[in-house]
Motif scaffolding. Structure first.
Motif, mmCIF file in Angstrom:
data_model
loop_
_atom_site.group_PDB
_atom_site.id
_atom_site.type_symbol
_atom_site.label_atom_id
_atom_site.label_comp_id
_atom_site.label_asym_id
_atom_site.label_seq_id
_atom_site.Cartn_x
_atom_site.Cartn_y
_atom_site.Cartn_z
ATOM 1 N N ALA A 184 0.840 -1.197 0.000
ATOM 2 C CA ALA A 184 0.000 0.000 0.000
ATOM 3 C C ALA A 184 0.882 1.256 0.000
ATOM 4 C CB ALA A 184 -0.909 -0.003 1.224
ATOM 5 N N PRO A 185 0.401 2.307 -0.710
ATOM 6 C CA PRO A 185 -0.837 2.390 -1.498
ATOM 7 C C PRO A 185 -0.621 1.910 -2.927
ATOM 8 C CG PRO A 185 0.204 4.540 -1.426
ATOM 9 C CD PRO A 185 1.064 3.634 -0.610
ATOM 10 N N GLY A 186 -1.539 1.097 -3.386
ATOM 11 C CA GLY A 186 -1.460 0.593 -4.751
ATOM 12 C C GLY A 186 -2.421 1.273 -5.693
ATOM 13 N N THR A 187 -3.352 2.059 -5.136
ATOM 14 C CA THR A 187 -4.326 2.771 -5.958
ATOM 15 C C THR A 187 -4.492 4.201 -5.441
ATOM 16 O OG1 THR A 187 -6.241 2.193 -4.588
ATOM 17 C CG2 THR A 187 -5.595 0.620 -6.318
ATOM 18 N N ARG A 188 -5.121 5.036 -6.252
ATOM 19 C CA ARG A 188 -5.362 6.414 -5.854
ATOM 20 C C ARG A 188 -6.316 6.496 -4.659
ATOM 21 N NH1 ARG A 188 -3.877 6.979 -11.203
ATOM 22 N NH2 ARG A 188 -2.778 8.950 -11.671
ATOM 23 N N ALA A 189 -7.321 5.649 -4.622
ATOM 24 C CA ALA A 189 -8.251 5.663 -3.500
ATOM 25 C C ALA A 189 -7.536 5.332 -2.188
ATOM 26 C CB ALA A 189 -9.391 4.676 -3.743
ATOM 27 N N LYS A 190 -6.605 4.387 -2.247
ATOM 28 C CA LYS A 190 -5.841 4.021 -1.049
ATOM 29 C C LYS A 190 -4.954 5.180 -0.606
ATOM 30 C CE LYS A 190 -4.497 1.011 2.077
ATOM 31 N NZ LYS A 190 -5.410 0.494 3.110
ATOM 32 N N MET A 191 -4.366 5.908 -1.567
ATOM 33 C CA MET A 191 -3.532 7.063 -1.214
ATOM 34 C C MET A 191 -4.347 8.080 -0.424
ATOM 35 S SD MET A 191 -1.630 7.663 -4.873
ATOM 36 C CE MET A 191 -1.002 6.252 -5.789
ATOM 37 N N ALA A 192 -5.516 8.417 -0.941
ATOM 38 C CA ALA A 192 -6.353 9.406 -0.281
ATOM 39 C C ALA A 192 -6.816 8.912 1.088
ATOM 40 C CB ALA A 192 -7.556 9.745 -1.164
ATOM 41 N N ALA A 193 -7.176 7.633 1.168
ATOM 42 C CA ALA A 193 -7.641 7.077 2.442
ATOM 43 C C ALA A 193 -6.527 7.085 3.480
ATOM 44 C CB ALA A 193 -8.164 5.655 2.223
ATOM 45 N N MET A 194 -5.313 6.720 3.081
ATOM 46 C CA MET A 194 -4.188 6.707 4.017
ATOM 47 C C MET A 194 -3.852 8.120 4.493
ATOM 48 S SD MET A 194 -1.664 3.864 2.250
ATOM 49 C CE MET A 194 -0.357 4.097 3.456
ATOM 50 N N LEU A 195 -3.919 9.064 3.590
ATOM 51 C CA LEU A 195 -3.626 10.447 3.961
ATOM 52 C C LEU A 195 -4.684 10.982 4.922
ATOM 53 C CD1 LEU A 195 -1.661 12.736 3.579
ATOM 54 C CD2 LEU A 195 -2.899 13.412 1.519
ATOM 55 N N ARG A 196 -5.950 10.707 4.622
ATOM 56 C CA ARG A 196 -7.029 11.139 5.526
ATOM 57 C C ARG A 196 -6.884 10.497 6.910
ATOM 58 N NH1 ARG A 196 -10.345 10.685 0.729
ATOM 59 N NH2 ARG A 196 -11.304 12.712 0.225
ATOM 60 N N ALA A 197 -6.605 9.206 6.933
ATOM 61 C CA ALA A 197 -6.495 8.495 8.208
ATOM 62 C C ALA A 197 -5.375 9.082 9.065
ATOM 63 C CB ALA A 197 -6.254 7.011 7.956
ATOM 64 N N GLU A 198 -4.263 9.418 8.434
ATOM 65 C CA GLU A 198 -3.144 9.973 9.196
ATOM 66 C C GLU A 198 -3.453 11.378 9.708
ATOM 67 O OE1 GLU A 198 0.609 8.750 10.705
ATOM 68 O OE2 GLU A 198 -0.954 7.705 9.588
ATOM 69 N N LEU A 199 -4.182 12.162 8.921
ATOM 70 C CA LEU A 199 -4.568 13.500 9.370
ATOM 71 C C LEU A 199 -5.569 13.426 10.528
ATOM 72 C CD1 LEU A 199 -4.854 15.309 5.919
ATOM 73 C CD2 LEU A 199 -3.145 15.747 7.702
ATOM 74 N N ILE A 200 -6.494 12.467 10.475
ATOM 75 C CA ILE A 200 -7.440 12.274 11.576
ATOM 76 C C ILE A 200 -6.697 11.845 12.848
ATOM 77 C CG2 ILE A 200 -9.314 10.800 12.413
ATOM 78 C CD1 ILE A 200 -10.356 10.785 9.491
ATOM 79 N N LYS A 201 -5.771 10.922 12.685
ATOM 80 C CA LYS A 201 -4.963 10.460 13.823
ATOM 81 C C LYS A 201 -4.165 11.619 14.416
ATOM 82 C CE LYS A 201 -1.514 6.919 14.978
ATOM 83 N NZ LYS A 201 -0.660 5.825 14.411
ATOM 84 N N THR A 202 -3.663 12.471 13.551
ATOM 85 C CA THR A 202 -2.900 13.638 14.014
ATOM 86 C C THR A 202 -3.787 14.597 14.797
ATOM 87 O OG1 THR A 202 -1.401 13.468 12.125
ATOM 88 C CG2 THR A 202 -1.473 15.578 13.275
ATOM 89 N N ARG A 203 -4.999 14.822 14.322
ATOM 90 C CA ARG A 203 -5.921 15.701 15.037
ATOM 91 C C ARG A 203 -6.198 15.162 16.432
ATOM 92 N NH1 ARG A 203 -6.385 20.305 15.593
ATOM 93 N NH2 ARG A 203 -6.598 20.685 13.342
#
Length: 405
Positions: A184-203
Motif C-alpha cells: 500500500a498504497p497501490g491505488t489512488r483511492a488508497k492514497m487518499a484514504a491513508m492520507l485522511r487516516a493519518e490527518l485524523i490520527k494527528t488531530r
C-alpha cells in the motif's frame, strides 16, 4: 583548482576580509530589482550582508573602502522553488542519494536538514549560474516522503546555510506514490484514504496533547508532531499532483481538513484553473523540460503562462528527476517559460520574488530592496539567453562565485 582547494580559498577569503566583509557595491547597466521597473545605470550597495541603497548611479555615492563590481545585467539572487539538490548528489551513487527513504510510504518526520550536504557539487553548480536559494528536501516519490527546507547555496554547514529549516512537508498523489508488489498504497483511492487516516490520527493526537490533565498527554510521536504543523496551519503540505483527478483530490482533502496546501507539478492544470484559483493555493510548476510521459504526458511549456493569466500565484522549479544530474537548472526553465507566453518580467519574478512569496521568505529575499539580504546575480547579457554568462554571484554580501558560467 580542485573543489577542495576552492573551499579552502573561500574560507581563507572570509578570514582575511576582516571588517570589509559584506561591504560591496554593484553597478549594472540594467538592474532588475523584481520590485518595480528595471533601473538603468544603477547601483546596489550592500553593507553587513544587507542591501542598504539601490538607485540610479547619479544619486548614490559608493562609500570609501567598498569593493565595486560591474555587470551588464544585475538581478536578485535566483530561487529554485522545488529541488532535491543537497540530498541528491551528482555521483548518482547510493552514498549520495538521500532524497527518498523507501522503507515506508509515509514519513513526514524525516528532516531535510539532517540529509542536506552543503558541500555537494550540485550546490556549487547551480550557485554558479546565479541560484542563491533552493527549496530542497525529500523527493515526490512516496505518499509522504519527508520535509523540505529553504537553504542558501553557501556555507560549509547546514547551520550557516539554512533560512527555514522546516518549510513544507512533501506528499504525492498519483503514479509517483504508487507502491508495487501488493504493497500500500497501490491505488489512488488508497492514497487518499491513508492520507485522511493519518490527518485524523494527528488531530486526535493534538487534542490529547492539549488536554488540561497531563496524565492524558500521549507519548511523543515525531510523525504526528510533523503533520501537526500542517493541521495547525504552520506549515503547508506540498503535494505533487499531475493528473486532473489527482489535483482535484488534493483540493478536496485541503477543504476537508482546512490545511495550507501548495500544489507541485500540475501538468494538467489547464483543465482545472478555476478550481485551483478558487481554492486560493499556490503552485510550483513542473519543469518545462521534464519528460512528457505517463502522468505528465499532457504537460505544456505554457503551463506557467496559463497559471499567471488565471491569477494563480506560482513559481518555477528545477524539480527532481531519477537520473543524473537529479535537477534541472531553474534559470533555463525560466527562459523556456518566458519564450512560451510568460514573458521576461514574469519569468524573472517566478524565480525571484514570486518564488520567495510561495515559500514565505519574501521578507528576506527575492528582490533588490533596502533591508533585504544582499543576494545578487551578475550577468554579461540577458539572463535567459543561452549564450549569456553568469559572471559573479553574491550571497549576503559574500562573493561566492566569480567563475564565468
Amino acid at each position: 583548482m580542485t573543489r577542495r582547494q576552492r573551499l579552502a580559498a573561500l574560507v581563507a577569503g572570509i578570514a582575511s576580509s576582516g571588517a570589509a566583509f559584506g561591504q560591496i557595491a554593484v553597478t549594472g547597466a540594467t538592474v532588475h530589482t523584481a520590485a518595480g521597473e528595471p533601473l538603468e545605470n544603477a547601483v546596489v550597495v550592500i553593507e553587513d550582508g544587507k542591501i542598504s541603497q539601490v538607485g540610479p548611479a547619479s544619486e548614490i555615492e559608493i562609500p570609501d573602502g567598498f569593493r565595486t563590481m560591474t555587470a551588464a545585467v544585475v538581478t536578485p539572487g535566483l530561487i529554485d522553488a522545488r529541488s532535491t539538490i543537497g540530498l541528491s548528489g551528482y555521483l548518482n551513487q547510493e552514498h549520495d542519494q538521500d532524497q527518498i527513504e523507501a522503507s515506508a510510504p509515509m514519513q513526514p518526520e524525516l528532516r531535510a536538514i539532517d540529509a542536506y550536504n552543503p558541500r555537494e557539487a550540485l550546490v556549487e553548480w547551480v550557485r554558479g549560474y546565479g541560484v542563491t536559494t533552493v527549496h530542497t528536501g525529500h523527493a515526490p516519490r512516496s505518499l509522504v516522503s519527508g520535509q523540505t527546507a529553504v537553504i542558501k547555496t553557501r556555507g560549509l554547514t547546514v547551520e550557516e546555510a539554512v533560512v527555514k529549516p522546516l518549510a513544507m512537508i512533501a506528499a504525492t498523489v498519483g503514479d509517483g506514490a504508487r507502491e508495487r508488489g501488493n504493497k500500500a498504497p497501490g491505488t489512488r483511492a488508497k492514497m487518499a484514504a491513508m492520507l485522511r487516516a493519518e490527518l485524523i490520527k494527528t488531530r486526535e493526537y493534538l487534542d490529547r496533547r492539549s488536554a488540561e490533565d497531563e496524565d492524558e498527554h500521549p507519548d511523543r510521536d515525531l510523525r504526528l508532531e510533523a503533520l501537526g504543523e500542517v493541521l495547525e496551519g504552520n506549515v503547508p503540505l506540498l503535494v505533487t499532483a499531475q493528473r486532473t483527478q489527482d489535483i482535484l483530490t488534493v483540493l478536496r482533502i485541503r477543504e476537508e481538513f482546512d490545511i495550507p496546501v501548495v500544489l507541485d507539478g500540475v501538468a494538467e492544470a489547464y483543465d482545472v484553473l478555476d478550481q485551483i484559483r478558487d481554492a486560493g493555493v499556490s503552485v510550483i510548476v513542473h519543469p518545462t523540460m521534464m519528460r512528457a510521459q505517463g502522468e505528465t504526458e499532457n504537460l505544456s511549456f505554457e503551463t506557467a503562462a496559463r497559471l499567471r493569466d488565471a491569477g494563480i500565484p506560482m513559481a518555477l522549479q528545477g524539480g527532481y528527476e531519477s537520473y543524473v544530474p537529479k535537477s534541472r537548472l531553474v534559470l533555463f526553465e525560466a527562459g523556456v517559460a518566458a519564450a512560451h507566453g510568460l514573458g521576461f518580467d514574469d519569468a524573472l519574478r517566478s524565480i525571484t520574488i514570486n518564488a520567495a512569496r510561495v515559500l514565505g521568505v519574501d521578507d528576506r529575499i527575492g528582490s533588490i530592496e533596502v533591508g533585504k539580504d544582499g543576494d545578487i546575480a551578475l550577468y554579461d547579457g540577458d539572463p535567459f539567453e543561452y549564450s549569456t554568462h553568469c559572471v559573479a554571484v553574491i550571497i549576503e554580501g559574500e562573493v561566492v562565485s566569480e567563475e564565468v558560467r
